[in-house]
Write an enzyme that holds these catalytic residues in place. Structure first.
Site, PDB file in Angstrom:
ATOM      1  CE  LYS A   1       0.621   1.165   4.511  1.00  0.00           C
ATOM      2  NZ  LYS A   1       0.846   2.473   5.142  1.00  0.00           N
TER       3      LYS A   1
ATOM      4  CB  THR B   1      -1.652   4.682   2.952  1.00  0.00           C
ATOM      5  OG1 THR B   1      -1.763   3.944   4.178  1.00  0.00           O
ATOM      6  CG2 THR B   1      -0.221   5.120   2.787  1.00  0.00           C
TER       7      THR B   1
END
Length: 352
Positions: free
Chosen positions: A209, A266
């Site tokens: 991620k 994120t």
């Protein structure tokens, strides 16, 4: 609803004791915040800090202004630069150093590191050179059983957790009972952990991620909007799930907090170091310029994009976004050129 890969306790099971004295090795933003989570959950917490001034500030003022200017730590949290002192009588050890420095730090701590307690990893990355996940590095360096290593992951931006904004996380361990013990140790009024036995999936999701967040930041820096970012998040999720499936992860993990939950946070938040770093690159800054602008700190995704790319290649997994981020960060390819290349790739089925 339990997280994917979770298993419910039964009345017949004898639960492991909840660790009460816990050491956090690392005084960065997430290590310091996690120490607060532990203290607010009623644990006795000691932080190891690399710098003397940080340790003294934490102990004397209950602040760490280098990383979290607005945070005031609970009473009783203390810090030291001496690893032996920090680890004395620890019932669990939290490893809160960056992924690429974990091996070196563990090696230096080895003479005083207890090996009969849970080792809890907060780092999200794949090691350069070895292509090992953080739990694999921990087992290799310390010689502990894999069942003693616990991974904490999820959408946990440090500034928001430090401000006691409600957040959830995943506690992953191949030993479910140990995951439950750590779950109890970190549960609090604003922090809700779930258990999972899929360590591989949680670690790969946490590492990947960061790379996808770089791409989303670059898109924003180039002036692209929500459609582009949503496309990158979705195709990034497909990439990480392909790699996870190849390495034996539970596909459902990528639909949970450690997967899509952490990915969305994120990739979307200006508090994300990886996203903001990528945005600077999208606006035309070099990696060195972006690093200087962020106080000398390099986003994890800048390094992990290379190790994840090699891991994917070793297993025959196609990860075009990860490859693109490696080329921008380490080969100097302009971000806008890669956008054109990505959209000019051969057409295929979404699930092909």
């Amino acid at each position: 609803m339990p997280e994917p890969g979770a298993r419910q306790e039964t009345q017949q099971e004898m639960p492991l004791p909840t660790p009460q004295r816990i050491t956090v090795l690392g005084a960065g933003s997430w290590g310091t915040t996690f120490a607060k989570v532990l203290a607010d959950a009623g644990r006795d917490v000691t932080i190891w800090a690399r710098r003397t001034e940080v340790a003294e500030e934490i102990t004397e003022k209950r602040t760490n202004t280098s990383y979290l200017p607005d945070l005031v730590l609970p009473e009783g949290v203390r810090a030291t630069t001496d690893a032996a002192t920090a680890l004395a009588d620890a019932e669990a050890v939290v490893l809160a150093v960056p992924s690429q420095s974990l091996r070196a730090n563990l090696t230096s701590w080895l003479p005083v590191l207890p090996t009969d307690v849970p080792l809890v990893s907060l780092a999200k990355g794949v090691e350069l050179g070895t292509m090992k996940r953080m739990s694999e590095v921990i087992v290799e360096v310390t010689g502990v059983s894999p069942e003693q290593v616990v991974v904490v992951s999820g959408p946990n931006l440090a500034v928001e957790v430090a401000a006691e904004q409600p957040a959830a996380a995943v506690v992953a361990c191949t030993d479910h009972d140990r995951a439950v013990a750590i779950q109890r140790a970190i549960s609090g009024p604003y922090f809700r952990p779930y258990t999972n036995v899929d360590v591989v999936g949680c670690e790969l999701a946490g590492a990947c991620k960061n790379v996808i967040a770089l791409s989303c930041g670059m898109a924003a820096g180039l002036g692209y909007g929500a459609n582009t970012v949503a496309s990158l998040i979705t195709r990034g999720l497909a990439e990480m799930a392909r790699l996870g499936g190849k390495l034996g992860a539970d596909p459902l993990t990528f639909a949970g907090l450690a997967g899509v939950g952490d990915l969305v946070a994120t990739c979307s938040s200006p508090l994300s170091r990886n996203r903001t770093f990528g945005e600077r690159l999208g606006k035309g800054e070099t990696v060195a310029q972006a690093q200087d602008a962020t106080g000398g700190q390099v986003a994890e995704g800048v390094k992990s994009c290379s190790s994840i790319r090699e891991l994917a290649r070793a297993h025959g997994v196609d990860m075009p976004l990860t490859d693109a981020m490696h080329r921008v960060c380490h080969e100097g390819v302009p971000p806008r050129k890669l956008v054109a290349e990505l959209f000019d790739r051969a057409k295929k089925s979404e699930w092909g």
